[in-house]
Scaffold this motif. Structure first.
Motif: not given
Length: 427
Positions: A283-284, A301-304, A317-319, A342, A344
Motif C-alpha cells: 500500500s502507498r 505512508w507506505w508498506q512494501q 516487510a517495510t512500513r 521506516e 522493517q
C-alpha cells in the motif's frame, strides 16, 4: 577545332541518393517541428560524518567494526535530454542521458561513475488507441554500510510497452508488459541478488471530468534469480511468481489538495518450495496540499516488501511514514524540509529461525535551501541526519552536509517536463 561534348549531369550512387533523400526528408520534417532540449550541470562538495554507518560503541550485541570513517567527497553530474516530434506532439521520441562522478578524499577504492540512459516513444493511433514504448539502462553504486565497505556497481536494464484502448474519453483499458534484469559487479558479495523479472498487467481505468481517476487491475510477475540455484540455502528460492490484484486511485479534492492511494493484494508462489508461499499487502498513500501559493505539504505512508541476500531471511516487510514541506522564502529562494521514519520486519525462511533477525528502524531528517543567482543558475545547501537501529548490530548515526551549484537550460519553456526520463519499473 575540338568540340566539347556536353557533360552529363552527376548522378550519385543509389545508396548515396537514398541517404540524401532520407536526410532531406528528416530535415524537412524538423524544419517546422519543435525539438525540446534540456541540459543540467551540477557540482557539489559534501562531508559525511560516518560514511559506513558504523554502530555506536556499546549498542551492538555481536562484533561489528569500531572505526568510524568520515569522508569528504566531490560530485559532478551532467544530464541532457531531447524530445523529437515524429508525426505530432502525441508521437515523440524522448532521449535522456545522465552521467555522475563521485570522488572521495582518502577513499579512492569507492570512487565511481554512475550513468542513466532512457528512451521513451509515446504514440497515438487515432482516437481509439495510444501507447508508449520505453527502454532504460542505469549503473549505480550499491549502498555502503558497516557490513559492506567496498564498491559494487549495480546495472539495471529494462524495456516495456503499454498499449491503451480508449473507447471513450473517460474510460480506458491499459495493458502492459515490462521486463527487467539486475546484475551486480561484486558477484561474491551480492550475486544472489541478481534477478530477471517479467511483469504483465491488464487494468480498467475511469477518469472523471475533474481529473480524479480510479483503476482496477491484475498483474503477474515471474522472477528468476540465476545464481541462487548453486547455493543450497537459496536453491529453493531461485524462482517465484507473484499474482497481484490492485486498486489505484487519485482524488483531486480541490485545486489545492490531491490524494492518491495504491493498494495491492499479492500472492507469492515459489516453484520449488510451496511451504514458503506467502501473502502480502502492499500500500502507498500520498496527500499533497498547498496551504498558500508559496508553500506545499506532502505526506506519504507506505508498506512494501524488501528483497534480501541473507539465506536466513525470506524477505522484509517495510512500513514507512514521511512528511515534506516546500516553502518559497523569497521569489528567488526555496526551503525544503523532509522527515521520514521506516521500520522493517524481517521474515525468517524457516519457522523459529530468529537468530539473524535485525528488524532495522531508520529515521531521517533533511533540509535543502536553494537560491536562484541568475536565470538557470542555483546555489544550494543540503543538510541531513540519519539514524538506524538494528537489534543485533546496534545504533548508528550519519550526518551529511552538501554545498553546490547547478545550471539548467531549456530551449523552450516546459521542455524539462516534456523530456522527463522513463522511470524504472516497480515490481
Amino acid at each position: 577545332m575540338i568540340r566539347r561534348l556536353p557533360t552529363p549531369p552527376f548522378r550519385p550512387p543509389t545508396a548515396l541518393r537514398a541517404a540524401l533523400l532520407c536526410a532531406g526528408l528528416f530535415a524537412g520534417t524538423f524544419a517546422w517541428a519543435t525539438v525540446d532540449l534540456a541540459l543540467r550541470l551540477e557540482t557539489s562538495l559534501s562531508s559525511n560524518s560516518n560514511l559506513f554507518r558504523v554502530a555506536e560503541p556499546g549498542t551492538a550485541t555481536v562484533p561489528v567494526p569500531t572505526e568510524v570513517v568520515s569522508a569528504r567527497a566531490q560530485r559532478y553530474l551532467m544530464a541532457f535530454a531531447a524530445g523529437l516530434p515524429l508525426d505530432s506532439d502525441d508521437t515523440r521520441l524522448v532521449l535522456t542521458t545522465q552521467l555522475g562522478w563521485d570522488r572521495y578524499n582518502g577513499n579512492n577504492n569507492i570512487n565511481n561513475q554512475s550513468k542513466e540512459v532512457t528512451v521513451r516513444l509515446p504514440w497515438r493511433f487515432g482516437k481509439l488507441v495510444e501507447g508508449e514504448w520505453v527502454k532504460g539502462h542505469t549503473t549505480l553504486p550499491y549502498a555502503l554500510d558497516q557490513d559492506y565497505q567496498r564498491l559494487d556497481l549495480v546495472t539495471r536494464d529494462w524495456h516495456g510497452m503499454v498499449v491503451t484502448l480508449k473507447p471513450t474519453p473517460w474510460l480506458s483499458f491499459p495493458a502492459q508488459v515490462v521486463r527487467q534484469t539486475l546484475r551486480h559487479q561484486d558477484q561474491l558479495a551480492h550475486g544472489n541478488l541478481d534477478e530477471s523479472r517479467t511483469r504483465t498487467s491488464l487494468a480498467a481505468r475511469y477518469l472523471s471530468p475533474t481529473g480524479s481517476s480510479v483503476q482496477l487491475g491484475s498483474a503477474r510477475t515471474q522472477a528468476t534469480f540465476p545464481r541462487r540455484g548453486a547455493v543450497p540455502e537459496l536453491s529453493n528460492r531461485a524462482e517465484f511468481t507473484d499474482q497481484d490484484t490492485f486498486v489505484d486511485m487519485t482524488w483531486n479534492y480541490s485545486p489545492l489538495t490531491q490524494l492518491s492511494w495504491r493498494w495491492t493484494n499479492r500472492q507469492r508462489h515459489y516453484a520449488a518450495a510451496p511451504e514458503l508461499n506467502s501473502h502480502m499487502v502492499l500500500s502507498r498513500l500520498n496527500l499533497s496540499h498547498a496551504p498558500s501559493p508559496l508553500s506545499r505539504v506532502d505526506v506519504q505512508w507506505w508498506q512494501q516488501p524488501t528483497e534480501t541476500d541473507n539465506p536466513a531471511l525470506l524477505y522484509g516487510a517495510t512500513r514507512g511514514f514521511g512528511i515534506g514541506i516546500n516553502w518559497f522564502v523569497t521569489p528567488l529562494s526555496t526551503l525544503t524540509l523532509q522527515w521520514q521514519q521506516e521500520s522493517q520486519e524481517d521474515k525468517p525462511s524457516a519457522p523459529g529461525n530468529t537468530f539473524a533477525l535485525e528488524n532495522p528502524k531508520t529515521r531521517r531528517l533533511a533540509a535543502r535551501l536553494q537560491h536562484n543567482i541568475v536565470r538557470g543558475v542555483n546555489a544550494f545547501v543540503d543538510v541531513a541526519r540519519e539514524t538506524r537501529t538494528r537489534e543485533r548490530q546496534g545504533r548508528s548515526a550519519q550526518n551529511v552536509v552538501r554545498v553546490g551549484l547547478d545550471y539548467t537550460y531549456d530551449n523552450i519553456p516546459g521542455a524539462v517536463a516534456r523530456t522527463r526520463a522513463a522511470p524504472a519499473p516497480e515490481f
